[in-house]
Design a protein around this motif. Structure first.
Motif, mmCIF file in Angstrom:
data_model
loop_
_atom_site.group_PDB
_atom_site.id
_atom_site.type_symbol
_atom_site.label_atom_id
_atom_site.label_comp_id
_atom_site.label_asym_id
_atom_site.label_seq_id
_atom_site.Cartn_x
_atom_site.Cartn_y
_atom_site.Cartn_z
ATOM 1 N N ALA A 153 2.097 -5.259 2.700
ATOM 2 C CA ALA A 153 1.139 -6.072 3.447
ATOM 3 C C ALA A 153 1.354 -7.553 3.164
ATOM 4 O O ALA A 153 1.097 -8.396 4.019
ATOM 5 N N PHE A 179 0.859 -1.183 0.000
ATOM 6 C CA PHE A 179 0.000 0.000 0.000
ATOM 7 C C PHE A 179 0.895 1.232 0.000
ATOM 8 O O PHE A 179 1.814 1.320 0.821
ATOM 9 N N ARG A 189 3.553 -9.918 9.284
ATOM 10 C CA ARG A 189 3.686 -8.972 8.175
ATOM 11 C C ARG A 189 5.144 -8.653 7.877
ATOM 12 O O ARG A 189 5.897 -8.423 8.810
ATOM 13 N N PRO A 201 -1.040 -14.435 12.159
ATOM 14 C CA PRO A 201 -1.261 -13.415 13.184
ATOM 15 C C PRO A 201 -1.931 -12.177 12.594
ATOM 16 O O PRO A 201 -1.884 -11.953 11.376
ATOM 17 N N SER A 202 -2.525 -11.406 13.463
ATOM 18 C CA SER A 202 -3.163 -10.164 13.056
ATOM 19 C C SER A 202 -2.155 -9.283 12.309
ATOM 20 O O SER A 202 -1.009 -9.164 12.720
ATOM 21 N N GLY A 203 -2.564 -8.728 11.193
ATOM 22 C CA GLY A 203 -1.713 -7.817 10.433
ATOM 23 C C GLY A 203 -0.821 -8.489 9.410
ATOM 24 O O GLY A 203 -0.048 -7.819 8.726
ATOM 25 N N CYS A 204 -0.922 -9.822 9.260
ATOM 26 C CA CYS A 204 -0.007 -10.521 8.346
ATOM 27 C C CYS A 204 -0.448 -10.424 6.887
ATOM 28 O O CYS A 204 0.271 -10.871 5.997
ATOM 29 N N GLY A 205 -1.614 -9.866 6.666
ATOM 30 C CA GLY A 205 -2.043 -9.680 5.282
ATOM 31 C C GLY A 205 -3.141 -10.638 4.832
ATOM 32 O O GLY A 205 -3.432 -10.724 3.639
ATOM 33 N N LYS A 206 -3.759 -11.324 5.781
ATOM 34 C CA LYS A 206 -4.820 -12.285 5.430
ATOM 35 C C LYS A 206 -5.986 -11.590 4.733
ATOM 36 O O LYS A 206 -6.450 -12.037 3.691
ATOM 37 N N SER A 207 -6.462 -10.517 5.349
ATOM 38 C CA SER A 207 -7.597 -9.790 4.754
ATOM 39 C C SER A 207 -7.216 -9.225 3.396
ATOM 40 O O SER A 207 -8.025 -9.212 2.477
ATOM 41 N N THR A 208 -5.984 -8.759 3.319
ATOM 42 C CA THR A 208 -5.523 -8.209 2.050
ATOM 43 C C THR A 208 -5.571 -9.282 0.965
ATOM 44 O O THR A 208 -6.069 -9.026 -0.139
HETATM 45 P P1 ADP Z 1 -4.742 -9.299 8.653
HETATM 46 O O1 ADP Z 1 -6.033 -9.525 7.928
HETATM 47 O O2 ADP Z 1 -3.842 -10.488 8.584
HETATM 48 O O3 ADP Z 1 -4.943 -8.833 10.050
HETATM 49 P P2 ADP Z 1 -4.444 -7.072 6.828
HETATM 50 O O4 ADP Z 1 -4.452 -7.678 5.484
HETATM 51 O O5 ADP Z 1 -5.694 -6.419 7.299
HETATM 52 O O6 ADP Z 1 -3.939 -8.155 7.888
HETATM 53 O O7 ADP Z 1 -3.304 -5.987 6.894
HETATM 54 C C1 ADP Z 1 -1.941 -6.277 6.573
HETATM 55 C C2 ADP Z 1 -1.121 -5.009 6.695
HETATM 56 O O8 ADP Z 1 -1.494 -4.111 5.663
HETATM 57 C C3 ADP Z 1 -1.341 -4.284 7.990
HETATM 58 O O9 ADP Z 1 -0.106 -3.725 8.389
HETATM 59 C C4 ADP Z 1 -2.314 -3.201 7.632
HETATM 60 O O10 ADP Z 1 -2.191 -2.087 8.456
HETATM 61 C C5 ADP Z 1 -1.917 -2.888 6.197
HETATM 62 N N1 ADP Z 1 -3.062 -2.410 5.404
HETATM 63 C C6 ADP Z 1 -4.203 -3.087 5.133
HETATM 64 N N2 ADP Z 1 -5.009 -2.369 4.351
HETATM 65 C C7 ADP Z 1 -4.367 -1.195 4.111
HETATM 66 C C8 ADP Z 1 -4.662 -0.015 3.360
HETATM 67 N N3 ADP Z 1 -5.795 0.097 2.677
HETATM 68 N N4 ADP Z 1 -3.755 0.972 3.345
HETATM 69 C C9 ADP Z 1 -2.603 0.850 4.016
HETATM 70 N N5 ADP Z 1 -2.242 -0.221 4.733
HETATM 71 C C10 ADP Z 1 -3.102 -1.226 4.788
#
Ligand code: ADP
Ligand code: ADP
Length: 230
Positions: free
Chosen positions: A24, A13, A213, A43-50
């Motif tokens: 991410a 990002f 992450r 773990p939280s923040g590893c990029g799963k949602s991304t």
């Molecule tokens: P998870 O789902 O594993 O908790 P995320 O995919 O939500 O992780 O986020 C992975 C990393 O990318 C985090 O550091 C988060 O802050 C960052 N991130 C996610 N979405 C955005 C965005 N739209 N802009 C900037 N950083 C982002």
């Protein structure tokens, strides 16, 4: 039949207002074959949602490409049903109309919409709640609606992002069992994101474990099904 190929997909990002960019996801490759139920655990923040949002077409990869049945994806599409932790129902629509939303968009005749929505309402155990509005339902019930809505479009793959993360323990177990039952009967390909190890192992026939992450796949483990709880 469906096959998801994630090929060297990474996401950075851009930083804004002077902030550094966030990597991410390191380039990851993952092949999800027909009828797989794969959990992405990390773990939280590893990029799963991304990763899930990339597959859903809600984000664009910085590197690599994502193919569904050999065809590169571009943006969101009805071939991918998505369920988020926050139920994301349309608050102004009834249960039935929420479930029919995609079918109506496609221009399906009303009688057929009704038939399909009734089937999925029954499958998720919401008979009698057709005319309720989301705010009249508990969290678990709203998530049942979201699952039914995702399935009603007959997607090639179901994408779920911590779908039961906001539910109490008892409801979560019920919903996990409901989803497993649906997977076993509908034979859908499922990609399920969670940070909960028990959930990842209970639900899936395959677990992809991500590092912190920026995420990369540390392990890709086959798990035997079914998993009796007791
Ligand atoms: P998870 O789902 O594993 O908790 P995320 O995919 O939500 O992780 O986020 C992975 C990393 O990318 C985090 O550091 C988060 O802050 C960052 N991130 C996610 N979405 C955005 C965005 N739209 N802009 C900037 N950083 C982002
Ligand atoms: P959640 O609603 O959070 O998913 P439950 O499924 O256990 O948790 O339901 C909580 C309460 O909501 C139940 O005790 C019941 O009264 C009501 N409820 C949930 N689903 C149904 C249903 N299909 N039919 C009737 N009542 C239901």
């Amino acid at each position: 039949m469906s096959r998801l190929s994630i090929r060297q997909v990474g996401k950075t990002f851009p930083g804004n207002r002077g902030k550094a960019p966030t990597q991410a996801l390191q380039p990851v490759s993952l092949d999800v074959v027909d009828n797989d139920f794969i959990t992405v655990l990390g773990p939280s923040g590893c990029g799963k949602s991304t990763l899930l949002r990339l597959v859903a077409g809600l984000e664009t990869p910085s590197t690599g490409e994502i193919l569904l049945d050999g065809v590169p994806i571009h943006g969101p599409g009805a071939d991918r049903g998505v369920v988020f932790q926050s139920y994301t129902l349309f608050p102004w629509l009834t249960v039935q109309k929420n479930i029919c939303f995609g079918l109506r968009e496609k221009g399906m005749p009303a009688a057929q919409q009704k038939e399909i929505s009734e089937r999925f309402i029954a499958q998720v155990g919401l008979r009698g709640f057709e005319d309720h509005f989301p705010k009249q339902l508990s969290g678990g019930m709203q998530q049942r609606v979201a699952i039914a809505r995702a399935l009603a479009n007959d997607p090639k793959i179901l994408l779920l992002d911590e779908p039961f993360g906001a539910l109490d323990n008892q409801t979560r177990v019920l919903m996990q069992e409901l989803l497993l039952g649906i997977w076993e009967s509908a034979r859908k390909t499922v990609l399920f994101v969670t940070h909960d190890i028990d959930e990842a192992i209970f639900m899936a026939n395959r677990v992809a474990v991500f590092s912190a992450r920026p995420g990369r796949i540390k392990a890709d483990v086959a798990v035997d099904l079914p998993h009796p709880r007791h």
